[in-house]
Write a protein that holds these residues in place. Structure first.
Motif, PDB file in Angstrom:
ATOM      1  N   UNK A 174      -0.672  14.245 -19.836  1.00 22.03           N
ATOM      2  CA  UNK A 174      -0.880  14.984 -21.067  1.00 22.03           C
ATOM      3  C   UNK A 174      -0.481  14.196 -22.310  1.00 22.03           C
ATOM      4  N   UNK A 175       0.360  13.180 -22.136  1.00 20.59           N
ATOM      5  CA  UNK A 175       0.843  12.424 -23.279  1.00 20.59           C
ATOM      6  C   UNK A 175       1.780  13.229 -24.155  1.00 20.59           C
ATOM      7  N   UNK A 176       2.492  14.188 -23.550  1.00 12.31           N
ATOM      8  CA  UNK A 176       3.396  15.050 -24.302  1.00 12.31           C
ATOM      9  C   UNK A 176       4.810  14.949 -23.740  1.00 12.31           C
ATOM     10  N   UNK A 177       5.742  15.463 -24.516  1.00 13.46           N
ATOM     11  CA  UNK A 177       7.135  15.508 -24.106  1.00 13.46           C
ATOM     12  C   UNK A 177       7.542  16.950 -23.843  1.00 13.46           C
ATOM     13  N   UNK A 178       8.236  17.182 -22.767  1.00 20.36           N
ATOM     14  CA  UNK A 178       8.686  18.537 -22.428  1.00 20.36           C
ATOM     15  C   UNK A 178       9.803  18.956 -23.376  1.00 20.36           C
ATOM     16  N   UNK A 179       9.613  20.091 -24.047  1.00 25.36           N
ATOM     17  CA  UNK A 179      10.622  20.616 -24.963  1.00 25.36           C
ATOM     18  C   UNK A 179      11.669  21.456 -24.230  1.00 25.36           C
ATOM     19  N   UNK A 180      11.226  22.263 -23.281  1.00 21.14           N
ATOM     20  CA  UNK A 180      12.146  23.081 -22.484  1.00 21.14           C
ATOM     21  C   UNK A 180      11.448  23.459 -21.185  1.00 21.14           C
ATOM     22  N   UNK A 181      12.226  23.831 -20.213  1.00 19.32           N
ATOM     23  CA  UNK A 181      11.675  24.218 -18.920  1.00 19.32           C
ATOM     24  C   UNK A 181      12.430  25.420 -18.384  1.00 19.32           C
ATOM     25  N   UNK A 182      11.751  26.171 -17.502  1.00 18.84           N
ATOM     26  CA  UNK A 182      12.286  27.440 -17.023  1.00 18.84           C
ATOM     27  C   UNK A 182      11.894  27.643 -15.566  1.00 18.84           C
ATOM     28  N   UNK A 183      12.744  28.333 -14.840  1.00 16.46           N
ATOM     29  CA  UNK A 183      12.459  28.728 -13.460  1.00 16.46           C
ATOM     30  C   UNK A 183      12.274  30.242 -13.469  1.00 16.46           C
ATOM     31  N   UNK A 184      11.030  30.698 -13.320  1.00 16.22           N
ATOM     32  CA  UNK A 184      10.708  32.109 -13.438  1.00 16.22           C
ATOM     33  C   UNK A 184       9.858  32.571 -12.259  1.00 16.22           C
ATOM     34  N   UNK A 185       9.682  33.870 -12.189  1.00 19.05           N
ATOM     35  CA  UNK A 185       8.776  34.468 -11.199  1.00 19.05           C
ATOM     36  C   UNK A 185       7.567  35.004 -11.926  1.00 19.05           C
ATOM     37  N   UNK A 186       6.387  34.547 -11.534  1.00 17.55           N
ATOM     38  CA  UNK A 186       5.150  35.052 -12.110  1.00 17.55           C
ATOM     39  C   UNK A 186       4.690  36.266 -11.299  1.00 17.55           C
ATOM     40  N   UNK A 187       4.329  37.328 -12.002  1.00 14.32           N
ATOM     41  CA  UNK A 187       3.818  38.543 -11.364  1.00 14.32           C
ATOM     42  C   UNK A 187       2.341  38.653 -11.712  1.00 14.32           C
ATOM     43  N   UNK A 188       1.470  38.580 -10.716  1.00 14.81           N
ATOM     44  CA  UNK A 188       0.039  38.602 -11.001  1.00 14.81           C
ATOM     45  C   UNK A 188      -0.457  40.026 -11.224  1.00 14.81           C
ATOM     46  N   UNK A 189      -1.766  40.166 -11.431  1.00 16.20           N
ATOM     47  CA  UNK A 189      -2.352  41.466 -11.771  1.00 16.20           C
ATOM     48  C   UNK A 189      -2.363  42.428 -10.591  1.00 16.20           C
ATOM     49  N   UNK A 190      -1.964  41.961  -9.405  1.00 20.58           N
ATOM     50  CA  UNK A 190      -1.823  42.836  -8.244  1.00 20.58           C
ATOM     51  C   UNK A 190      -0.347  43.016  -7.863  1.00 20.58           C
ATOM     52  N   UNK A 191       0.550  42.674  -8.768  1.00 18.30           N
ATOM     53  CA  UNK A 191       1.990  42.855  -8.592  1.00 18.30           C
ATOM     54  C   UNK A 191       2.582  41.937  -7.524  1.00 18.30           C
ATOM     55  N   UNK A 192       1.933  40.820  -7.247  1.00 18.57           N
ATOM     56  CA  UNK A 192       2.463  39.841  -6.298  1.00 18.57           C
ATOM     57  C   UNK A 192       3.349  38.822  -7.012  1.00 18.57           C
ATOM     58  N   UNK A 193       4.497  38.520  -6.434  1.00 13.69           N
ATOM     59  CA  UNK A 193       5.431  37.572  -7.031  1.00 13.69           C
ATOM     60  C   UNK A 193       5.131  36.146  -6.578  1.00 13.69           C
TER      61      UNK A 193
END
Length: 280
Positions: free
Chosen positions: A94-113
C-alpha cells in the motif's frame, strides 16, 4: 476492495437517514488518545501484564493460563509477529504507514463472530483476517477512509420475532451512499457485498493490560473518527458531504432463527483456537 489472494472491486451503496447526530465527546477523544500504535506495542513487555486498567474485570491466574493456551493470539509473541507481518505488507503493497492497530471481533450480517486485526492508516481502514495458528495473513479488506460516511455506536437490536440475541454494545461503520445491498446479499450468510462492518470487543480483552487497550471498541471508534475527518479534509470525494456522521442508536441485525450463529459463536469457530483433536 479486498486484498488477499485476489482483489475485489470496492462497491458503493446508498444509506438511509436515521438516528440523531452525536458529536464526539471529550471523554471519547481522551480514550482515543490511548490507542496503541505499532511502536507503542513493541515498547511494551511481551510477557503478561500483572495489572488491568480501571473498570476492566481482572481474571484469576487460572483464567489467564487457560486463555493463554486456548487462544493462539494470546500466546507470547503471536500478536507481535502478526503486527510485524502486517506492517511490512502494508508498507510494501500500500505504501502507507500504520497509524494504529486493534484486535477486535467482527460481527457479520448474520451475527457470526470473526476474529480480526484492524489497522488504521492515513487513507484506509484495513480489516485483516489473520491466521494466528499459521501466523499468516489470509485476507485484507480495504475501506477508504474518505468513503466512510456514518458510524453508529450502541446496543444490538433484532427483529421482534427473532430468536437471536447479542449482549453488550458495538460499533458499525458504513461507507458509500450510492446503492443499498441487495436482498440476495442480505440473506446470503457468506456474502461480501455488504456496505458496512460491525465490531465488538475481542474475548481476550481482559487477559492483560495490553489486550485491554487494543480490544477497546470506544477507543477504536474515537481513533477512527479522527482518521476519517483528516481523510475527508485531505481528499474529499466530489458530490459528498465532508466528514462522517456519528450516531448513538441500536445496531440492527436482521436474523430470526440464529441457529447458525448460535453454533458458531458458542464454539468460537471464528477464532484461531486450540481445539484438541479437532482441527481448526
Amino acid at each position: 476492495m479486498s486484498q488477499g489472494g485476489n482483489s475485489e472491486e470496492f462497491r458503493p451503496v446508498e444509506l438511509g437517514d436515521s438516528g440523531t447526530q452525536k458529536p464526539l465527546s471529550p471523554k471519547m477523544e481522551k480514550k482515543g488518545e490511548a490507542a496503541a500504535t505499532a511502536d507503542d506495542w513493541e515498547k511494551k513487555d511481551p510477557e503478561v501484564a500483572s495489572g488491568t486498567p480501571e473498570g476492566a474485570a481482572c481474571p484469576n491466574e487460572f483464567d489467564r493460563k487457560f486463555m493463554l493456551k486456548k487462544f493462539f493470539v494470546a500466546r507470547p509473541g503471536s500478536f507481535e509477529e502478526a503486527i510485524e507481518d502486517l506492517k511490512s505488507h502494508v508498507t510494501a503493497k500500500q505504501g502507507e504507514t500504520v497509524q494504529s492497530f486493534w484486535l477486535l471481533t467482527e460481527v457479520d450480517h448474520w451475527n457470526n463472530e470473526k476474529e480480526r486485526v484492524v489497522l488504521i492508516t492515513e487513507k484506509n481502514l484495513l480489516i485483516c483476517k489473520y491466521d494466528f495458528i499459521m501466523l499468516a495473513c489470509q485476507q485484507i479488506q480495504k475501506v477508504p477512509l474518505n468513503f466512510v460516511d456514518r458510524i453508529i455506536h450502541g446496543p444490538f437490536s433484532f427483529p421482534p420475532k427473532s430468536l437471536d440475541k447479542r449482549d453488550g454494545e458495538g460499533v458499525r461503520i458504513y461507507w458509500d451512499k450510492l446503492r443499498e445491498a441487495s436482498a440476495i446479499a442480505r440473506w446470503n450468510p457468506w456474502s461480501s457485498d455488504i456496505p458496512y462492518t460491525t465490531f465488538v470487543q475481542h474475548p481476550v480483552r481482559n487477559f492483560s493490560e495490553k489486550f485491554a487497550i487494543i480490544c477497546q471498541v470506544e477507543a477504536f471508534m474515537a481513533e477512527l473518527m479522527q482518521a476519517v475527518q483528516k481523510a475527508h479534509q485531505a481528499d474529499p470525494v466530489p458530490g459528498r458531504a465532508n466528514g462522517a456522521v456519528v450516531l448513538n442508536q441500536p445496531i440492527v441485525i436482521e436474523t430470526y432463527a440464529g441457529f447458525m450463529s448460535f453454533i458458531g459463536n458458542r464454539n468460537k469457530l471464528g477464532y484461531s483456537l486450540a481445539r484438541g483433536s479437532v482441527g481448526f
